[in-house]
Scaffold this motif. Structure first.
Motif, PDB file in Angstrom:
ATOM      1  N   GLN A   1       0.826  -1.203   0.000  1.00  0.00           N
ATOM      2  CA  GLN A   1       0.000   0.000   0.000  1.00  0.00           C
ATOM      3  C   GLN A   1       0.870   1.268   0.000  1.00  0.00           C
ATOM      4  O   GLN A   1       0.556   2.256  -0.660  1.00  0.00           O
ATOM      5  N   GLU A   2       1.955   1.203   0.738  1.00  0.00           N
ATOM      6  CA  GLU A   2       2.894   2.329   0.768  1.00  0.00           C
ATOM      7  C   GLU A   2       3.511   2.529  -0.633  1.00  0.00           C
ATOM      8  O   GLU A   2       3.584   3.645  -1.145  1.00  0.00           O
ATOM      9  N   ASN A   3       3.905   1.412  -1.268  1.00  0.00           N
ATOM     10  CA  ASN A   3       4.414   1.497  -2.641  1.00  0.00           C
ATOM     11  C   ASN A   3       3.348   2.088  -3.559  1.00  0.00           C
ATOM     12  O   ASN A   3       3.640   2.925  -4.409  1.00  0.00           O
ATOM     13  N   ALA A   4       2.098   1.621  -3.390  1.00  0.00           N
ATOM     14  CA  ALA A   4       1.011   2.057  -4.280  1.00  0.00           C
ATOM     15  C   ALA A   4       0.773   3.564  -4.153  1.00  0.00           C
ATOM     16  O   ALA A   4       0.535   4.253  -5.144  1.00  0.00           O
ATOM     17  N   ARG A   5       0.853   4.060  -2.942  1.00  0.00           N
ATOM     18  CA  ARG A   5       0.640   5.493  -2.708  1.00  0.00           C
ATOM     19  C   ARG A   5       1.695   6.299  -3.491  1.00  0.00           C
ATOM     20  O   ARG A   5       1.368   7.276  -4.177  1.00  0.00           O
ATOM     21  N   HIS A   6       2.947   5.863  -3.426  1.00  0.00           N
ATOM     22  CA  HIS A   6       4.018   6.572  -4.141  1.00  0.00           C
ATOM     23  C   HIS A   6       3.873   6.410  -5.650  1.00  0.00           C
ATOM     24  O   HIS A   6       4.119   7.349  -6.409  1.00  0.00           O
ATOM     25  N   ILE A   7       3.471   5.217  -6.088  1.00  0.00           N
ATOM     26  CA  ILE A   7       3.322   4.987  -7.531  1.00  0.00           C
ATOM     27  C   ILE A   7       2.168   5.809  -8.086  1.00  0.00           C
ATOM     28  O   ILE A   7       2.277   6.380  -9.178  1.00  0.00           O
ATOM     29  N   ALA A   8       1.067   5.898  -7.324  1.00  0.00           N
ATOM     30  CA  ALA A   8      -0.070   6.710  -7.793  1.00  0.00           C
ATOM     31  C   ALA A   8       0.371   8.166  -7.964  1.00  0.00           C
ATOM     32  O   ALA A   8       0.019   8.819  -8.959  1.00  0.00           O
ATOM     33  N   ALA A   9       1.174   8.661  -7.040  1.00  0.00           N
ATOM     34  CA  ALA A   9       1.657  10.045  -7.136  1.00  0.00           C
ATOM     35  C   ALA A   9       2.608  10.193  -8.323  1.00  0.00           C
ATOM     36  O   ALA A   9       2.517  11.150  -9.097  1.00  0.00           O
TER      37      ALA A   9
END
Ligand SMILES: *Cc1c(COP(=O)(O)O)cnc(C)c1O
Length: 399
Positions: A271-279
């Protein structure tokens, strides 16, 4: 079931790690053993009779119940804070068992329009053979859901977030609408997992899962689960599941239980990776839009905040150059694996318009929000920098 009621006040991670332990251990084993036995000896004829009548809780035969399978059922039920879980061979076995339990000649279902592909085919093409009908609506709009109800509606079936469009349905609103019409609310909670969303707490009657995804988390087993919020529904479904026979094997249950133990760790990281990837994707010149429930521009951002503990690890986004742009990205990723399924420790990418949803006519596909340029990404637990670089170089191949 619910042998570990005492865990229910504990945190989600403690429950993921400790729930579903057996009441009696043989050697003080820490891991739940694999009871690879199809049948269980009765100490006496009287005890055999008591097990069949339900007076004694002992085991009889693995299609009906098995200690290892039971451990997994208790563990997922504890995470969902439900009455009891029932493990199934696959996610589709969970969904079809629920349909077989509650639908009958003349019954009607209201379903989210962009439900999982096989769920839609089952409702649309197979159930009519048994006299049941489904209406598909955009359930993110409660009014549309309400208008689709008929006097014979027995079930509202929602998936939130949806696959691959990442649309959210307000579970509490859906429960109210279903209950006012005398129908039950079933939620496919596969995309969020009970670590991030517990539909029974928002009024749903049943939760279904493909354990194949986040709960197992290692892309190596298939499995499913039904969690009932109360005893009446639990008993109804257990009976149908035992008769139709879509139950789980003990070895499969053991592998999935091992996955469940690390669900919180895996999901926090992904989820932490996903947050950065979405940004990162939101500012990329080859990306036209990003759909992630954690972005304030997501159309149901407020609902995500209301009913989810986190925004998950699934992202969909649009790329320049439509269908060809999507194909280009698929052919150039190196670390991210081109494969269907989701929720594993490894990042997986797919292009619905050319793959999973290619058989749906383009007009129908676009009406359901599955545009040619849509790419679906299941973010895994790798290092963010490696994922970012991989996506960046693949996106930059788009002319
Ligand atoms: C994968 C999936 C299913 C079906 O599960 P299987 O384990 O493949 O049978 C159902 N619903 C959703 C949302 C899924 O992602």
């Amino acid at each position: 079931m619910n042998k570990e009621k005492h865990f229910s006040s504990m945190g989600k991670s403690t429950r993921a790690i400790h729930s579903g332990k057996l009441a009696d251990s043989l050697f003080g084993e820490v891991s739940v053993p694999i009871f690879q036995s199809s049948t269980f000896a009765f100490p006496s004829a009287e005890e055999g009779a008591a097990r069949f009548s339900g007076e004694s809780p002992g085991f009889i035969y693995t299609r009906l119940n098995n200690p290892t399978v039971n451990a997994l059922e208790d563990s997922v039920a504890s995470l969902e804070q439900g009455f009891g879980g029932m493990a199934t061979a696959t996610g589709m076995a969970a969904i079809s068992t629920v349909f077989m339990t509650y639908l009958h000649q003349g019954a009607h279902v209201v379903s989210t329009d962009s439900v999982y592909g096989s769920t839609r085919v089952l409702l649309e093409m197979e159930l009519p053979r048994f006299g049941a009908q489904a209406t598909f609506v955009d359930t993110s709009d409660p009014e549309k859901m309400r208008k689709a109800l008929r006097p014979e509606t027995r079930m509202v079936f929602i998936e939130t977030p949806t696959n691959p469009t990442m649309i959210l349905t307000d579970i509490e609103a859906a429960a109210q609408i279903a209950h006012q019409a005398g129908a039950i609310l079933v939620v496919d909670n596969t995309f969020a997992s009970p670590y991030l969303q517990r539909p029974l707490q928002h009024g749903a009657d049943l939760v279904v899962h493909s354990l194949t995804k986040f709960l197992n988390g290692h892309s190596d087993v298939v499995g499913g689960m039904i969690v009932a919020g109360d005893e009446e529904n639990f008993k109804k479904i257990r009976r149908v599941l035992s008769l139709f026979g879509g139950t789980m094997d003990p070895h499969q249950a053991w592998l999935i239980l091992r996955g469940v133990r690390t669900l919180p760790l895996r999901l926090e990281r992904a989820q932490e990776n996903a947050r950065h990837i979405a940004a990162f994707l939101s500012t990329h010149p080859k990306v036209t839009w990003v759909r992630y429930p954690g972005l304030p521009e997501h159309p149901q951002y407020a609902i995500a905040q209301k009913q989810m503990d986190g925004f998950g690890a699934m992202i969909s986004f649009g790329v320049k150059n439509g269908l060809q742009g999507g194909v280009t990205v698929m052919n150039h990723v190196k670390i991210i694996t081109l494969a269907v399924s989701l929720g594993g420790v490894e990042s997986l990418i797919e292009h619905p318009a050319s793959m999973t949803h290619a058989s749906i006519p383009r007009k129908e596909r676009e009406e359901a929000g599955i545009l040619d340029e849509l790419v679906r990404l299941s973010v895994g637990c790798e290092d963010f920098e490696d994922l970012r670089e991989d996506l960046d170089q693949a996106l930059n191949q788009i002319p």
